[in-house]
Design a protein around this motif. Sequence first.
Motif, PDB file in Angstrom:
ATOM      1  N   THR A   1       0.831  -1.196   0.000  1.00  0.00           N
ATOM      2  CA  THR A   1       0.000   0.000   0.000  1.00  0.00           C
ATOM      3  C   THR A   1       0.867   1.248   0.000  1.00  0.00           C
ATOM      4  O   THR A   1       2.075   1.179   0.191  1.00  0.00           O
TER       5      THR A   1
ATOM      6  N   LEU B   1      -6.438   3.533  -0.669  1.00  0.00           N
ATOM      7  CA  LEU B   1      -7.753   3.019  -0.289  1.00  0.00           C
ATOM      8  C   LEU B   1      -7.882   1.532  -0.559  1.00  0.00           C
ATOM      9  O   LEU B   1      -8.470   0.793   0.227  1.00  0.00           O
ATOM     10  N   SER B   2      -7.338   1.079  -1.708  1.00  0.00           N
ATOM     11  CA  SER B   2      -7.658  -0.281  -2.130  1.00  0.00           C
ATOM     12  C   SER B   2      -6.464  -1.225  -2.064  1.00  0.00           C
ATOM     13  O   SER B   2      -6.621  -2.412  -2.271  1.00  0.00           O
ATOM     14  N   GLN B   3      -5.266  -0.724  -1.780  1.00  0.00           N
ATOM     15  CA  GLN B   3      -4.043  -1.518  -1.751  1.00  0.00           C
ATOM     16  C   GLN B   3      -3.728  -2.123  -3.115  1.00  0.00           C
ATOM     17  O   GLN B   3      -4.551  -2.055  -4.020  1.00  0.00           O
TER      18      GLN B   3
ATOM     19  N   ARG C   1     -11.384  -5.384  -1.628  1.00  0.00           N
ATOM     20  CA  ARG C   1     -10.448  -4.427  -1.029  1.00  0.00           C
ATOM     21  C   ARG C   1     -11.176  -3.290  -0.334  1.00  0.00           C
ATOM     22  O   ARG C   1     -10.565  -2.448   0.284  1.00  0.00           O
ATOM     23  N   ASP C   2     -12.471  -3.191  -0.525  1.00  0.00           N
ATOM     24  CA  ASP C   2     -13.189  -2.036  -0.018  1.00  0.00           C
ATOM     25  C   ASP C   2     -14.444  -2.522   0.701  1.00  0.00           C
ATOM     26  O   ASP C   2     -15.288  -3.172   0.101  1.00  0.00           O
TER      27      ASP C   2
ATOM     28  N   ILE D   1      -7.939  -4.856   6.202  1.00  0.00           N
ATOM     29  CA  ILE D   1      -8.635  -3.703   5.604  1.00  0.00           C
ATOM     30  C   ILE D   1      -9.903  -3.355   6.391  1.00  0.00           C
ATOM     31  O   ILE D   1     -10.215  -2.185   6.584  1.00  0.00           O
TER      32      ILE D   1
ATOM     33  N   ASN E   1     -11.194   0.411   7.406  1.00  0.00           N
ATOM     34  CA  ASN E   1     -12.431   1.028   6.923  1.00  0.00           C
ATOM     35  C   ASN E   1     -13.333   1.426   8.078  1.00  0.00           C
ATOM     36  O   ASN E   1     -13.984   2.466   8.051  1.00  0.00           O
TER      37      ASN E   1
ATOM     38  N   GLN F   1     -12.278   4.673   9.529  1.00  0.00           N
ATOM     39  CA  GLN F   1     -12.645   5.827   8.712  1.00  0.00           C
ATOM     40  C   GLN F   1     -14.118   6.166   8.833  1.00  0.00           C
ATOM     41  O   GLN F   1     -14.503   7.323   8.813  1.00  0.00           O
TER      42      GLN F   1
ATOM     43  N   GLU G   1      -1.767  -1.333  10.184  1.00  0.00           N
ATOM     44  CA  GLU G   1      -1.155  -0.073  10.607  1.00  0.00           C
ATOM     45  C   GLU G   1      -1.861   0.569  11.802  1.00  0.00           C
ATOM     46  O   GLU G   1      -2.275   1.726  11.747  1.00  0.00           O
TER      47      GLU G   1
END
Lengths: 296, 274
Positions: free
Chosen positions: A120, A212-214, B96-97, B124, B128, B131, B154
């Motif tokens: 990322t 956002l999506s890596q 991914r989202d 992920i 998300n 956020q 992270e």
Amino acid sequence: MDFSYYFQYFLSGLTNGSTYIIVAIGFNIIYNSTGIINFAQGEFLMLGAMTTVSYLKFMPLALAIICAVFTTMLIGFLIDLLFIRTLHKPTVLKMIIITIGLSIIIQELALHIWDEKVKTLPYFTGSLDTTIKIFNAYISPQVLWVLGSSIFIIIILNLFFKYSLIGKAMRACAVNKEVARLCGINTKNIISLSFIISSGIGAFAGCVITPLSQVQYNCGTPIAIKGFTVAILGGLGNNNGAIIAGIFLGIIESFSILFLPLAYKEAIATIILLIILICKPSGFLGKKELQSLKEF
Amino acid sequence: MKIKKLCDDAEVILISCAAAEVIVDPLAKWVFKTPQKDNDAVIRIFEVMKKKGISKIAVIASNTGFGDAGKKQIEELAPKHNLTIVLSETYDKNARDFNDLLNKIKASGAQGIINWSIEPAQSIIPQNMKQLKINIPLFYSHGFGNINYVKAAEGAAEGIIFPCGRLLVADLLPDSNKQKKVLLEYKKQYEAQFKEDASTFGGHAWDALMILVTAIEKSGSVDKYKIREKIETIKDFVGTGGIFNLSPTDHNGLQKDAFEMLIVKNDKFTIYKD
């Protein structure tokens, strides 16, 4: 359910949609100059993001992105120079098969260079925790970067095609290659240029969406399929159509989760693609007459 | 599952290192397994949820064999533990989202989320959530037992609770814990040999091998019929996955206490305390 709940879906749809638009425009530029679909378009996004990740070790983010965009442009140019320009009798079928092959080769090379791990990039502004509140919906500042970059790319490209001599030459090529050649336009150079431009904007888009999506060596193909759907939906070669179609697909996908199980989300683009191919192959803004003149 | 029948028919001892429940249930005479059962993992999660006063849960899983099996177990066991599933979704293993999915969860009124997967999604989803400012306790499966997922998130993985073997927290165990010595020894040897962090998965293979060795020593011969019988009599065998008590009706030998509930704190795994 209140307004902010729907607004959150709307924003997410807009973000995904604008990514699709950039990919679709990449397809369109090459389609207009060569008449083919470049199936390695998704790989340009991946290459852009991956090279940025590598450059980031030696330089700040902004510089790394610029260098990565130029590196990918160089790769795009080399692809044209080595594989497309050298063809003796370039037929649509031959070129399409070449781009499919290239897509596989690029993925394999990326796997060897950057391994299979997901990578990322840092957020352009703020960090993971930074969120902006709009009408009670939360978005990452990166979303604004994605939207802003898409709008920027679209405006610049429009100006380029409308007012610059080279842009006009590219449009002439898109309308009729033979006549363009008769007018003294070097169509081979136009094809090179279209590969350079579309790999460049692909790489830039890849960098902007990566926080956002890596990114992973094989992440290009799924994005390319969405971009392809949008390009067809808007009418192949028609950038304004792609904008409408991209926003349309992005928002439909986001809101679909309200009615359908999430598992079907990925299928929506394919279903729309099939419907449009059966019912209106020329797309939203494509003209039927124009379509009948093209080989593909 | 094909190999299960194959080994059983050919009368060859198989000590499997895979997690799925179906390996030992229904029971096959010649088939054993060392990893903990996934339904025990689910029960341990439910116990913590109840203590936290959670009654409405959202279940999400990836579209893989691991995700599907976990989701099925959760859906089966939830009513028995007085938990209501308000939302149950499967996502693509390459997704991914998760903004849209999490937005839906937010609106569903769930008080806890269980995610069952082994993909990067595990890193992920918490990002998300941060956020979107969703503060619902997040529970993961034992597929989270690799510190790299925490690193990839992270900092967003803070507070994730999941059941896991004790290997990852061996040095934090009280000295009275029977497994501590075995775990530390295994960890030391593995890390010296392979120069990488030990994970629970290698431990399952070590358990399988040591069970076989114990059975051979006990029976004093390499006759497969005798060894098979001896495996069924192994009691209080201290392995990396837990303390094994095998029997003719239990070919796994682990109880739900083989799982320790872990929590991510300061980007490290530590033992969860109520």
